[in-house]
Scaffold this active site. Structure first.
Site, mmCIF file in Angstrom:
data_model
loop_
_atom_site.group_PDB
_atom_site.id
_atom_site.type_symbol
_atom_site.label_atom_id
_atom_site.label_comp_id
_atom_site.label_asym_id
_atom_site.label_seq_id
_atom_site.Cartn_x
_atom_site.Cartn_y
_atom_site.Cartn_z
ATOM 1 N N TYR A 4 -1.041 -9.821 0.123
ATOM 2 C CA TYR A 4 0.278 -9.188 0.925
ATOM 3 C C TYR A 4 0.231 -9.900 2.366
ATOM 4 C CZ TYR A 4 -3.792 -6.132 2.599
ATOM 5 O OH TYR A 4 -4.895 -5.857 3.130
ATOM 6 N N HIS B 291 -7.323 -8.021 -2.846
ATOM 7 C CA HIS B 291 -8.772 -7.470 -2.799
ATOM 8 C C HIS B 291 -8.675 -6.023 -3.117
ATOM 9 C CE1 HIS B 291 -6.463 -6.924 1.112
ATOM 10 N NE2 HIS B 291 -7.097 -5.915 1.016
ATOM 11 N N TYR C 121 0.912 -1.043 -0.037
ATOM 12 C CA TYR C 121 -0.026 -0.146 -0.010
ATOM 13 C C TYR C 121 0.894 1.255 -0.053
ATOM 14 C CZ TYR C 121 -4.361 -2.465 0.947
ATOM 15 O OH TYR C 121 -5.289 -3.313 1.048
ATOM 16 N N HIS D 115 -10.560 -2.532 -1.658
ATOM 17 C CA HIS D 115 -11.533 -1.907 -0.901
ATOM 18 C C HIS D 115 -12.486 -0.902 -1.324
ATOM 19 C CE1 HIS D 115 -9.287 -3.210 2.859
ATOM 20 N NE2 HIS D 115 -8.026 -3.128 2.226
ATOM 21 N N ARG E 37 -3.018 -11.988 3.055
ATOM 22 C CA ARG E 37 -4.407 -11.595 2.632
ATOM 23 C C ARG E 37 -4.626 -11.883 1.196
ATOM 24 N NH1 ARG E 37 -7.933 -8.187 3.884
ATOM 25 N NH2 ARG E 37 -9.237 -9.822 3.430
HETATM 26 FE FE LIG Z 1 -6.314 -4.358 2.326
#
Ligand SMILES: [Fe+3]
Lengths: 248, 192
Positions: free
Chosen positions: A155, A168, A116, A170, A165
């Site tokens: 990640y 995805h 991110y 968000h 995870r």
């Molecule tokens: Fe996330």
């Protein structure tokens, strides 16, 4: 460093809790997602059935709140970001199937390497100066939204040992009422990480979980350019559209 | 037709570069005439501050009207920079990420009654890492609290009703903590 639970322990807890009665939404109290333990109410929610509640209306957004570039997450720099370019589109409706028109849809996601653009993200994967990682748009008259982005990477996180995870995006959505406010995550079809992920598995009803997974749609793929995914979104909660119309 | 809804998921830890916006905490300018500040912390079941929560507010204006004005996150069409509210339209919406101490604050006007005789309030949605499905609560101001126990929907809450009433700190500043769990857990609502 504190000892993390093993994936095997998390898997066992997920299997045990899969017997919980389903429902449309995740259980707020879901031990395998360890951060939920101290962050869910223990008292029953108070039920409101008030046709005049302020929450049956909600904030309105419009053309001044977005620009045309906001829906393209690949336009953040002077070059193209790394990764597989994709388009994601779908319609937003309420539970009666009525399209949610002209409302704000916001997205954010990791880059192709699973990182991110947020300073708290310490995953040692490369940042991508050409990828913004967030976007927004307004739904059109049919309730349709569309984004151009890149396929995010999976990640790691520190919920348990070897926790990853699934990839995805968000999503944050507004309906015609504050009661229809929604924050969720869209997943990609066939991801092998689904069974290991306590955030997805907190939705214990399988058909409800499947509603979080986009569909690959070859008709949405653009030759020599991008792969297409379709994900339709149904907002929960009552609204007072009739009441509002009378007000106008 | 009754379609099954899309499930909610947690907002996660990384919304901070995507959702907060310039002057998101100022439903009205903080130095506007009649402006009040409502502030507090979001706390977990161990009484620890939650530094990665997002608080959203939706409310009527001082006369009790629900806004249909746009422009809360107004953007510059040339540079795409966030310009923020234009300072004239009342859009009724605020979005505030909590700080490292779990603290948030909103600058606004006292809401008016949304119908004759109604008790005004600020509607609140709370999102956080660790919270799999957001929660709704309400902030009532202490000057209106005498009306609350007469509301049939709220009377059943009896001693928990006080968690919905802000505390006056000064003439124009109110305190409202949001406790997700534990002693003094805030009342959260479900709308049907
Ligand atoms: Fe996330």
């Amino acid at each position: 460093m504190t000892e993390l639970p093993t994936q095997r322990e998390i898997d066992a807890a997920i299997a045990r809790l899969s017997a919980l009665p389903g429902g449309f939404h995740p259980h707020r109290d879901y031990g395998p997602y360890r951060s939920s333990v101290l962050r869910h109410p223990e008292q029953a929610l108070a039920v409101v059935r008030d046709p005049e509640a302020v929450e049956l209306s909600g904030p309105v957004f419009g053309v001044t709140d977005v620009t045309a570039l906001d829906s393209d997450l690949t336009r953040g720099g002077p070059g193209e970001p790394q990764g597989q370019r994709i388009t994601v589109t779908g319609v937003v409706t309420d539970r009666s199937g009525k399209p949610v028109r002209g409302q704000l849809v916001e997205v954010w996601q990791a880059n192709a390497a699973g990182r991110y653009a947020h300073q708290v993200d310490q995953h040692p994967a490369p940042l991508d100066p050409y990828f913004t990682g967030f976007g927004r748009c307004l739904t059109d008259d049919d309730g349709r939204y569309a984004f151009t982005t890149i396929r995010p990477g999976a990640y790691p996180w520190r919920n348990h040992d070897n926790a990853w995870r699934p990839a995805h995006i968000h999503f944050s959505l507004f309906g015609t009422a504050f009661t229809q406010r929604m924050v969720t995550q869209m997943y990609f079809p066939g991801d092998p990480l689904f069974p290991y992920d306590p955030i997805l598995q907190a939705v214990t009803d399988q058909s409800a979980r499947e509603r979080l997974v986009a569909t690959y749609d070859h008709d949405l793929s653009v030759p020599e350019w991008s792969l297409g995914y379709r994900w339709d979104i149904v907002l929960d909660g009552p609204s007072a559209t009739l009441f509002e119309d009378e007000d106008l | 037709m009754d379609l099954p809804p899309t499930p909610a998921q947690t907002i996660g830890p990384f919304f901070g570069y995507a959702l907060p916006f310039t002057r998101g905490a100022e439903i009205v300018s903080r130095d506007a005439e009649g402006a009040i500040t409502v502030h507090g912390r979001v706390l977990d079941g161990a009484d620890q501050p939650i530094p990665d929560a997002l608080v959203e507010i939706w409310q009527t204006d001082a006369e009790g009207a629900r806004s249909t004005a746009v422009g809360t996150i107004r953007r510059d069409p040339v540079t795409d920079a966030v310009l923020g509210r234009d300072g004239t339209a009342f859009t009724g919406f605020a979005r505030i990420p909590t700080d490292a101490d779990g603290h948030w604050a909103v600058h606004t006007v006292p809401p008016g009654p949304h119908h004759p005789g109604a008790t005004p309030y600020l509607a609140v949605a709370v999102f956080a890492r660790g919270l799999l499905h957001h929660l709704y609560t309400r902030i009532y101001l202490p000057e209106h609290s005498s009306l609350l126990s007469a509301d049939p929907a709220l009377a059943a809450l009896s001693d928990r009703l006080s968690t919905l009433v802000a505390t006056r700190e000064t003439d124009r500043r109110y305190r409202f903590d949001i406790r997700l769990q534990g002693p003094g857990e805030t009342v959260f609502f479900e709308f049907r």
